[in-house]
Write an enzyme that holds these catalytic residues in place. Sequence first.
Site, PDB file in Angstrom:
ATOM      1  N   GLY A 140       0.844  -1.202   0.000  1.00  0.00           N
ATOM      2  CA  GLY A 140       0.000   0.000   0.000  1.00  0.00           C
ATOM      3  C   GLY A 140       0.876   1.247   0.000  1.00  0.00           C
ATOM      4  O   GLY A 140       0.747   2.108  -0.852  1.00  0.00           O
ATOM      5  N   GLN A 538      11.048  -4.351   8.129  1.00  0.00           N
ATOM      6  CA  GLN A 538      10.520  -3.019   7.821  1.00  0.00           C
ATOM      7  C   GLN A 538      11.656  -2.020   7.605  1.00  0.00           C
ATOM      8  O   GLN A 538      11.586  -1.176   6.713  1.00  0.00           O
ATOM      9  CB  GLN A 538       9.612  -2.534   8.958  1.00  0.00           C
ATOM     10  CG  GLN A 538       8.236  -3.172   8.964  1.00  0.00           C
ATOM     11  CD  GLN A 538       7.395  -2.720   7.781  1.00  0.00           C
ATOM     12  OE1 GLN A 538       7.006  -1.571   7.689  1.00  0.00           O
ATOM     13  NE2 GLN A 538       7.142  -3.615   6.862  1.00  0.00           N
ATOM     14  N   GLU A 605       7.327   3.677   8.720  1.00  0.00           N
ATOM     15  CA  GLU A 605       7.717   4.712   7.766  1.00  0.00           C
ATOM     16  C   GLU A 605       9.150   5.245   7.885  1.00  0.00           C
ATOM     17  O   GLU A 605       9.797   5.501   6.871  1.00  0.00           O
ATOM     18  CB  GLU A 605       6.761   5.908   7.904  1.00  0.00           C
ATOM     19  CG  GLU A 605       5.346   5.605   7.490  1.00  0.00           C
ATOM     20  CD  GLU A 605       4.423   6.744   7.886  1.00  0.00           C
ATOM     21  OE1 GLU A 605       4.141   6.884   9.084  1.00  0.00           O
ATOM     22  OE2 GLU A 605       4.004   7.499   7.007  1.00  0.00           O
TER      23      GLU A 605
END
Length: 672
Positions: A140, A538, A605
């Site tokens: 996404g 991540q 992020e």
Amino acid sequence: MSAPQSTLLFFVNGKKVEEKNADPETMLLSFLRDSCILYIIVDAIKHSSYFEPQRTIGRGHVDAMMETAEHVLQDEMYMGGQEHFYLETQGLVAEPRGESGEMDLYVGTQHAAFTQELVSQALGVCSNKITVHVKRLGGGFGGKVMKIAALSAITAVAAHRTGRAVRCCLDRGDDMLITSGRHPFLGKYKVGYQSDGTIVAADITYYSNGGCTLDESAFIMDKALLHMDNAYRIPHLRGRGLVCRTHLPSFTAFRGFGGPQGLTVMESVLHEVAVRCRLPPETVRELNMYRGELCHTHHLQAFCPRDLLRCWDQCRLKAEYDRRLQDVHRFNSQNRWRKRGIAMVPQKFGVGFSKGFFNQGAALVNIYKDGSVLVSHGGTEMGQGINTKALQVASRVLKVPMSVIFIKETCTGNVPNAAPSAASFGTDAVGAAVKDACEKLMRRLKRLMDDSPHNSWKQWVNDAYFQKVSLSATGFFMGPPTDVDWEKGEGNAYYYFTFGACCSEVEVDCLTGDHKNIRTDIVMDVGKSINPALDIGQVEGGFVQGLGLYTTEQLLYSADGSLQSRGAATYKIPALCDVPGQLNVQLLADAHNPSAIYLSKGVGEPPVFFGATVFFAIKSAIAAARTERGLSATFPLSSPATAARIRMSCEDRFSRMASSSTEDASRCSLDV
Ligand code: MTE
Ligand code: MOS
């Protein structure tokens, strides 16, 4: 010197160009002429074409203190946008149920509730008739929050009108063209500094290219402004943010949400000050860093920088920065056509939504008679591992193995009004909600467990059923009341900050502009990790996505604003060979975060910004080439640092011929 004659084949804006008997000069000239196009933000500034609101933030007495500084530098930094390039393009199936306007939609969305809301508005049907299901997303990265809702509404209208199921999936080219990506940013700055590198005052105006509609551009600009201080205590600091309204498809959220852009301009300020003070940028960074037990950001949020400094110190040590900086100097003095550079940056990143109402999470946990557990929550799984972490939380509270627990899907019928899975806040929100629901169930089962401590889970559950104890519970997490008063430019924008530091070394080929990523070291503070394997994944994935952002991914538009780079043939995402030869990721030890679930921190992020280390390392390597040729060590370099830009910045006879013949090539701005 006469160059060898040959046939050159290359691509410009997706067009194959063949040059018979071309020499390198001709090739460079054609490349620049064909692709030097627009500088759209500058045009927007000229015409004052902005969206509202226009923000200002800051502290201190910027103008007065600027006067007192020994040196003042005025410059700018341009950073291009980025295509999400999720492996699965945007798509959905809308299935009308044939009764009173009911519809089921199977959608790849990060924000099921928003899709439901928009579809219900488009059809003029209440939300209780519209059910959005999300199994998982093939990536996404922020791109499937807003645009997919519009696509869903369009598809739902078609399904509603025909009474048949309608499937709509964008092909790659259309996805890139329509859904757009990260905002390009131009940062214009004025900085006052002392000869030792201390920054006295800084004034930055950020201009983003918002495209033709506002979308999330205003919030993204807010995040850039809220992150502009990064790790530095700049006593007099002012930021302005203007979102340019332009003729491009509307830009939207992308991992980091304006944070990387805000941070990059500030890091560019630090880098340029260091170059002018003839100091290693890392010395200047260290000199200006937040220190002490209690600090306040420029928006007056209190925080403790201890773990930020620990990340920095450990990264510096792990990466052997000081020794390798000497090695880089030695290498550069021994090689003319290849130059190396090394750069290190710290990072402070706010987790959660600065709009406080979004900081909420909800879940539903059902236990069935056979003892199996079904967990539903409002988050969406897109590869970041939210379902794995939710299962871990449930397993920990219910004290049953993860194999007994199942997450089927995210569904607006099970968990209503959920916030988007975004802002790196997914596990914080959903994890706490799942914990709440499981604790409710455990409280209900407690008496049975105390009465028969040797029974199995299955027996307790079965007994509970026969004693008419409810085996279904909702859980809720009410997040912190974050908010910023933009009139005053202050407030607690984030629940907490995630910290990290990254060091990268590169080698540049001055003749081709190609570069190699040699080694990267990252130390990341994720608090007490719930799942270190996922968190390291991540960090690695985010960093590599950042590599693309800062070095290879360049969006090219035609003069009328249509995207020309529509696919992997013309838009270069990182490949295996771009991953640094050595990539060491370490999670900061002995860290804990009392503000989030099981002392953890969000990590989704922040690692993207670490790609900037490669950019600044490249800039240092180019500077080494330039100074050896008697050229200035200060020169403009836009992001991404593509091979063409690197080549042009390592100035020589060929590059000078090319740029002098093309007026607008002086900036070498091939994009917007
Ligand atoms: N990781 C993968 N594999 N795929 C993704 O799409 N999205 C990123 C990040 N990591 C993403 C990802 C973005 S933009 C965000 S905001 C967070 O994950 C969202 O998930 P979280 O809040 O659950 O961490
Ligand atoms: Mo992430 S950009 O907050 O979806």
